[in-house]
Design a protein around this motif. Sequence first.
Motif, PDB file in Angstrom:
ATOM      1  N   ASP A 175       0.814  -1.217   0.000  1.00  0.00           N
ATOM      2  CA  ASP A 175       0.000   0.000   0.000  1.00  0.00           C
ATOM      3  C   ASP A 175       0.843   1.260   0.000  1.00  0.00           C
ATOM      4  O   ASP A 175       0.434   2.302  -0.519  1.00  0.00           O
ATOM      5  CB  ASP A 175      -0.914   0.013   1.236  1.00  0.00           C
ATOM      6  N   ALA A 258      -8.903   1.824  -0.675  1.00  0.00           N
ATOM      7  CA  ALA A 258      -8.995   0.613   0.130  1.00  0.00           C
ATOM      8  C   ALA A 258      -9.663   0.930   1.464  1.00  0.00           C
ATOM      9  O   ALA A 258      -9.116   1.654   2.283  1.00  0.00           O
ATOM     10  CB  ALA A 258      -7.599   0.052   0.374  1.00  0.00           C
ATOM     11  N   ARG A 259     -10.884   0.407   1.661  1.00  0.00           N
ATOM     12  CA  ARG A 259     -11.588   0.648   2.925  1.00  0.00           C
ATOM     13  C   ARG A 259     -12.530  -0.519   3.181  1.00  0.00           C
ATOM     14  O   ARG A 259     -13.265  -0.955   2.299  1.00  0.00           O
ATOM     15  CB  ARG A 259     -12.367   1.969   2.864  1.00  0.00           C
ATOM     16  N   THR A 265      -9.322   1.329   6.882  1.00  0.00           N
ATOM     17  CA  THR A 265      -8.565   0.815   5.746  1.00  0.00           C
ATOM     18  C   THR A 265      -7.815  -0.453   6.158  1.00  0.00           C
ATOM     19  O   THR A 265      -7.541  -0.664   7.346  1.00  0.00           O
ATOM     20  CB  THR A 265      -7.555   1.858   5.253  1.00  0.00           C
TER      21      THR A 265
END
Length: 324
Positions: A175, A258-259, A265
């Motif tokens: 990420d 992204a969650r 997240t």
Amino acid sequence: MLDVLGLGSEAESVYRLLLTHPRWGVRDLVEHLAADEDTVRGALDQLFDLALLRPSAEREGELRAVSPTLGLQSLLARQQADVEHRLRRIAAGQAAVAAILAEYSDQAAEEAPEAERVVGPDAIQSRLEELALTLREELLSIVPSVPSVAAAETARRHNAELVARGITIRTSLRDSARRDPVAAEYAKSLTDVGAEVRTAPLLPPRMLIFDRAIAIVPIDPGHTAQGVLQLSGLGVVASLVTLYEQVWRTAVPLGAVARDSDGITPIQRELLQLLAQGHTDSSAATRLGLSERTCRRAMAELMERLGARSRFEAGLLAAREGWI
């Protein structure tokens, strides 16, 4: 001096005295050696067992000392024969062990996955180019970090050539690549040429899988300079493919936010889990590919959202919410 022949010091003293005083008895020996009778009789028993004392032909019921020329030479010969016997047994044992090891090694070689070490940047690059030439359908890769702009450019060029040949490319990044300029540019170059890119908070060590048949992994993930292993055993490559697919299913496509359904997240969830396991800000940041400052800021945001006044309380509240 004669202990190497198995003769104790008391027995040697008694033997020497009997050689010079053949008619001495137990009482004489006890008196001369200033030893107790049990010690002297024990020495006589040992000399008799070693054939250094024999029954006297002249004096019935008494013993005589055998001359050193005969007795000690005979004792030495027996010990030498015993040593040779043990050496033959050791040699036989070594042969048996060697046969078993050879049999086991052959069996292990048949069962173990095929693996080849490739060491040195030039050798590794040449091997990757060779594998890319024979690639037919798919390239799967996990790239925890992009080392440099030059490496990113080289990878972009190679990936573009593969996609032009109809090869499917799927790449998993951390990420943190969304915030790192070099990694972000690398990710964009992949999507620009038609590759699929996803990110995840935590990733396994770097790997490349060619057509689900050959895998390239580091020999030591912590010291990549040691080189890579090329694996082609069906079992181990299938296991790596399964691992890759698990990572891919939970990763988030590049460009998407992204969650989770609960509003946090994946990277926040991983941060909570790492801190719950006892990781410090520093070690958690290293695992997640974040700066320590970013890690602290993310934790502060979570504490504020949970209404927690300490990390301990944040952990309890996060567990109650089902976040960890």
